[in-house]
Design a protein around this motif. Structure first.
Motif, short mmCIF file in Angstrom:
data_model
loop_
_atom_site.label_atom_id
_atom_site.label_comp_id
_atom_site.label_asym_id
_atom_site.label_seq_id
_atom_site.Cartn_x
_atom_site.Cartn_y
_atom_site.Cartn_z
N TRP A 127 0.84 -1.21 0.00
CA TRP A 127 0.00 0.00 0.00
C TRP A 127 0.88 1.26 0.00
O TRP A 127 0.62 2.20 -0.74
CB TRP A 127 -0.94 -0.03 1.21
N GLU A 130 2.38 1.84 -3.37
CA GLU A 130 1.35 2.39 -4.26
C GLU A 130 1.16 3.89 -4.00
O GLU A 130 1.07 4.68 -4.94
CB GLU A 130 0.03 1.64 -4.03
N GLN A 131 1.13 4.29 -2.72
CA GLN A 131 0.98 5.71 -2.37
C GLN A 131 2.14 6.52 -2.92
O GLN A 131 1.96 7.60 -3.47
CB GLN A 131 0.89 5.90 -0.84
N GLU A 132 3.34 5.99 -2.73
CA GLU A 132 4.53 6.72 -3.19
C GLU A 132 4.58 6.79 -4.72
O GLU A 132 4.99 7.80 -5.26
CB GLU A 132 5.79 6.09 -2.61
N ASN A 133 4.16 5.73 -5.39
CA ASN A 133 4.09 5.77 -6.85
C ASN A 133 3.08 6.80 -7.33
O ASN A 133 3.33 7.53 -8.30
CB ASN A 133 3.73 4.38 -7.42
N ASN A 134 1.95 6.90 -6.64
CA ASN A 134 0.93 7.89 -6.99
C ASN A 134 1.47 9.31 -6.79
O ASN A 134 1.22 10.19 -7.59
CB ASN A 134 -0.34 7.69 -6.15
N GLU A 135 2.21 9.52 -5.69
CA GLU A 135 2.78 10.85 -5.42
C GLU A 135 3.79 11.23 -6.51
O GLU A 135 3.84 12.37 -6.93
CB GLU A 135 3.45 10.86 -4.05
N ARG A 137 3.78 10.19 -9.61
CA ARG A 137 3.05 10.47 -10.85
C ARG A 137 2.42 11.86 -10.81
O ARG A 137 2.41 12.58 -11.79
CB ARG A 137 1.94 9.43 -11.07
N ILE A 138 1.89 12.22 -9.65
CA ILE A 138 1.23 13.53 -9.50
C ILE A 138 2.27 14.64 -9.51
O ILE A 138 2.04 15.73 -10.01
CB ILE A 138 0.38 13.57 -8.21
#
Length: 139
Positions: A127, A130-135, A137-138
């Motif tokens: 999890w 996933e959070q760090e990958n989303n950050e 990307r943003i």
């Protein structure tokens, strides 16, 4: 990607970055290493009082750091048996020893089925990634 946070395997975790250690019908709750890292230096901590009844998803207290102020969200339902008053007086213990002296409260569980809603260390590790990958990307 090597994970840079301590995530002990003998604990449960939730998406509000709490760790939960279950012993019998009781649980000790604290902010995970990842959670305290994101929060920053904890300057103020407000926790519930002994005897208070909390429900999963309710406000468990509040936390303030140099970069964030917010509510702590209860990962489980139960009755507060003990609050870590030492962490309230010295809130940076949450940063210095998230899984030790920085624990927040001990509760008597009222619904042990809620444990099924928590993540294992492996699930929490995934999890966080996933959070760090989303950050990333943003941006």
């Amino acid at each position: 990607m090597a994970l840079k946070y301590a995530i002990p395997e003998n604990l449960f975790y939730d998406t509000h970055d709490f760790w939960v250690k279950v012993t019998g019908g009781e649980a000790i709750i604290g902010l995970s290493d990842y959670g305290q890292s994101n929060t920053g230096d904890v300057l103020y901590l407000e926790l519930p009082h002994e005897g208070e009844i909390i429900n999963r998803g309710d406000k468990l207290g509040s936390i303030e750091s140099g970069k964030w102020v917010g509510n702590l969200i209860a990962p489980l339902s139960g009755t507060i048996m003990e609050t870590n008053n030492d962490a309230v007086i010295h809130p940076r213990k949450v940063n210095a020893d998230a899984y030790g002296e920085g624990w927040m409260c001990r509760i008597k569980l009222s619904n042990s089925d809620e444990l099924k809603l928590l993540m294992t260390s492996k699930g929490y590790t995934d999890w966080i990634a996933e959070q760090e990958n989303n950050e990333e990307r943003i941006g």
